[in-house]
Design an enzyme around this catalytic site. Structure first.
Site, PDB file in Angstrom:
ATOM      1  N   GLU A  36       9.844  -4.208  -9.746  1.00  0.00           N
ATOM      2  CA  GLU A  36       8.698  -3.830 -10.350  1.00  0.00           C
ATOM      3  C   GLU A  36       8.039  -3.348 -11.325  1.00  0.00           C
ATOM      4  O   GLU A  36       7.553  -4.454 -12.491  1.00  0.00           O
ATOM      5  CB  GLU A  36       7.192  -2.633  -9.011  1.00  0.00           C
ATOM      6  CG  GLU A  36       6.056  -3.099  -9.506  1.00  0.00           C
ATOM      7  CD  GLU A  36       5.806  -1.969  -8.248  1.00  0.00           C
ATOM      8  OE1 GLU A  36       4.650  -1.419  -8.376  1.00  0.00           O
ATOM      9  OE2 GLU A  36       6.057  -1.537  -7.259  1.00  0.00           O
ATOM     10  N   ARG A  37       8.979  -2.752 -11.483  1.00  0.00           N
ATOM     11  CA  ARG A  37       8.933  -2.183 -13.203  1.00  0.00           C
ATOM     12  C   ARG A  37       9.462  -2.927 -14.785  1.00  0.00           C
ATOM     13  O   ARG A  37       8.674  -2.797 -15.602  1.00  0.00           O
ATOM     14  CB  ARG A  37       9.640  -0.288 -13.171  1.00  0.00           C
ATOM     15  CG  ARG A  37       8.925   0.256 -12.250  1.00  0.00           C
ATOM     16  CD  ARG A  37       9.905   2.026 -12.295  1.00  0.00           C
ATOM     17  NE  ARG A  37       8.633   3.015 -11.336  1.00  0.00           N
ATOM     18  CZ  ARG A  37       9.199   3.960 -10.978  1.00  0.00           C
ATOM     19  NH1 ARG A  37      10.985   3.275 -11.110  1.00  0.00           N
ATOM     20  NH2 ARG A  37       8.693   4.620  -9.678  1.00  0.00           N
ATOM     21  N   GLY A  92       4.626   3.777 -11.442  1.00  0.00           N
ATOM     22  CA  GLY A  92       5.322   4.905 -11.364  1.00  0.00           C
ATOM     23  C   GLY A  92       4.963   5.317 -13.005  1.00  0.00           C
ATOM     24  O   GLY A  92       5.056   3.972 -14.214  1.00  0.00           O
ATOM     25  N   ALA A 106       0.739  -0.735  -0.211  1.00  0.00           N
ATOM     26  CA  ALA A 106       0.464   0.102   0.115  1.00  0.00           C
ATOM     27  C   ALA A 106       0.625   1.265  -0.114  1.00  0.00           C
ATOM     28  O   ALA A 106       1.912   1.643   1.191  1.00  0.00           O
ATOM     29  CB  ALA A 106      -0.884  -0.154   1.096  1.00  0.00           C
ATOM     30  N   ILE A 118      -5.250  -0.192  -4.474  1.00  0.00           N
ATOM     31  CA  ILE A 118      -4.402  -1.517  -4.380  1.00  0.00           C
ATOM     32  C   ILE A 118      -4.374  -2.737  -4.542  1.00  0.00           C
ATOM     33  O   ILE A 118      -5.851  -3.513  -4.057  1.00  0.00           O
ATOM     34  CB  ILE A 118      -4.371  -1.569  -2.419  1.00  0.00           C
ATOM     35  CG1 ILE A 118      -4.386  -0.164  -1.841  1.00  0.00           C
ATOM     36  CG2 ILE A 118      -3.962  -2.715  -2.031  1.00  0.00           C
ATOM     37  CD1 ILE A 118      -3.070   0.178  -2.351  1.00  0.00           C
TER      38      ILE A 118
END
Length: 381
Positions: free
Chosen positions: A244-245, A366, A124, A157
Site C-alpha cells: 500500500e505504501r 500511515g 476500513a 474510507i
C-alpha cells in the site's frame, strides 16, 4: 523513462491502457471532479478491458500477470488525476487481502466480480478517534452464534460510497492483551443489515474520489465472512501495508513527473519582459533542482519496485520512499504553481488541482511521521 523491471509486453500494455484512458477518462475527468464521483460505468469499462485485478489467477477472472502491470496501471491512472486512486486501492490493496487470506469459497464468491467492476472494494481501518494506532481501534465484532455483531464507526474510507465489499478491521476480542491480538478482519457486504453510510466527505482535494464515513449498528455479519484467522488481523494489515505504501510512493513520483513536464512546457510558452520565462536564471535553477530530485527519486523507486516484485522484505526502504517522495511532491507542486504565476491559481490549469490533490499522500497509508518512526526502529534507534 525505461523502468528496469518492465519488458516490451508491459510497454505494449501501457500504450493500450493510455489509449483507453484518452478515450474514457481524460475527456470526462473535469466532469467527475464537479460531480464528486467516478461513475460505475468507468469501473465496468476498466473491467471489460482487463485493467481490474489483472494479477489474480485466471480461474477467478484475472490474467495471472506479474506486478509490473500493476505499476503501469497505477502510473497511467495517476497521469489522468490523483482522484483515480480508488482503482489502485481496489486492485492492489483490498483484493490482495482476499487472495492471500481468503478461503476458496470466499475467492470464488467475490474475486470474479472484482475483475469485472461489478464489485468495488474498500478497506476500513481508520476511525473518528483512531488513525495510525490500529491496535486501539474501537469497532467491535462479537460472535453470536453464526454471526458477528459489529458496532462502531469508520471514517476517511476511500471508495466508501460506491463500495460493495469492505474489509473491516475490528476487535473480536476487546480484552486481548496485547491489544493488537484482538484485531480481526471481517468482509462486510453492501446490503448487510445494520450497515449504513454516513457522509460523503468534502475534501480539500481528490474531489472525484468518493470518501465516506461507515456506520455499523448491531450489524450482523456471517461468521464465514471472517478473513483469515481470528485475532490475526493486525498481522495481516502489517504484511500488506508494504505494498500500500509503495503504491502511494509510485503515485507521488508520477505526479511529480507530470507537474514538472507541464511546468517546463508552460515556462517555455509564457513570456515576460520580452522573453520566455524559461530564459530567466531563477526559473532555470528551480527547474533543474526539481528535475534532479525527481530523477533521483525515480532511480530509488524503480530499484525498490524491482525488489518488491522479487518478494523481498523492503519495509524500511518503502517507508523511506513513502515519506520522501510524498514530501518532495508537495514541494514540487508549490514550486510549479509559483512558476505558473497567477495562472497557476486558476482552476483551468491542472497545476491548481495537483496542488490540492498531493498533500494527502503524506497523511494516508500511515503518516510520514509514522514512516520515520518505523525507519528509526528498523535502524536500531
Amino acid at each position: 523513462m525505461k523502468h528496469p523491471y518492465l519488458t516490451n509486453d508491459h510497454e505494449i500494455f501501457r500504450r493500450s491502457l493510455r489509449k483507453f484512458l484518452e478515450k474514457e477518462a481524460y475527456p470526462f475527468y473535469d466532469q467527475w471532479e464537479e460531480e464528486r464521483m467516478i461513475p460505475r460505468s468507468f469501473w465496468e469499462k476498466m473491467g471489460e478491458q482487463g485493467y481490474l485485478c489483472p494479477d489474480i489467477d485466471e480461474e477467478y477472472g484475472g490474467s495471472e500477470v506479474d506486478w509490473g502491470f500493476a505499476v503501469v496501471i497505477n502510473e497511467e491512472l495517476e497521469r489522468v488525476g490523483s482522484g483515480l486512486v480508488g482503482v489502485g486501492l481496489h486492485n492492489d490493496i483490498v483484493v490482495p487481502y482476499i487472495t492471500a487470506y481468503g478461503t476458496e469459497e470466499q475467492k470464488k464468491r467475490w474475486l470474479p466480480k472484482c475483475t469485472t467492476g461489478e464489485i468495488i472494494t474498500a478497506i476500513a481501518m481508520t476511525e473518528p478517534g483512531t488513525g495510525s494506532d490500529l491496535a486501539n481501534i474501537q469497532t467491535t465484532a462479537i460472535l453470536d452464534g453464526d454471526h458477528y455483531i459489529v458496532n462502531g464507526q469508520k471514517t476517511f474510507i476511500t471508495n466508501g460510497i460506491q463500495s460493495d465489499l469492505i474489509v473491516v478491521a475490528c476487535k473480536t476480542d476487546p480484552k486481548a492483551n496485547p491489544k493488537h491480538k484482538g484485531v480481526s478482519l471481517l468482509v462486510i457486504e453492501r446490503d448487510t443489515p445494520g450497515f449504513s453510510r454516513g457522509r460523503k466527505l468534502n475534501k480539500v482535494g481528490l474531489h472525484c474520489q468518493d470518501t465516506a464515513e461507515l456506520i455499523f449498528e448491531d450489524c450482523r455479519v456471517p461468521k464465514e465472512n471472517l478473513l483469515g484467522d481470528e485475532g490475526k488481523g493486525f498481522l495481516y494489515l502489517m504484511e500488506k501495508l508494504q505494498q500500500e505504501r509503495l503504491l502511494v510512493a509510485i503515485a507521488a513520483q508520477t505526479a511529480s513527473e507530470v507537474m514538472l513536464k507541464q511546468t517546463i512546457e508552460y515556462v517555455k510558452s509564457r513570456e515576460a519582459f520580452g522573453k520566455p520565462v524559461s530564459k530567466f536564471q531563477n526559473t532555470q535553477f528551480k527547474i533543474v533542482e526539481m528535475a534532479t530530485e525527481i530523477e533521483m527519486g525515480r532511480a530509488f523507486l524503480d530499484q525498490l519496485i524491482a525488489e518488491h516484485i522479487e518478494g523481498k522484505d523492503v519495509v524500511t526502504k518503502v517507508s523511506m520512499a513513502k515519506w520522501k517522495l510524498t514530501d518532495s511532491a508537495k514541494k514540487i507542486a508549490a514550486e510549479c504553481m509559483q512558476l505558473h504565476g497567477g495562472y497557476g491559481y486558476m482552476e483551468e490549469y491542472e497545476i491548481a488541482r495537483r496542488f490540492r490533490d498531493i498533500p494527502v499522500a503524506s497523511i494516508y497509508a500511515g503518516t510520514n511521521e509514522i514512516m520515520k518512526t518505523i525507519i528509526a526502529k528498523n535502524l536500531g534507534l
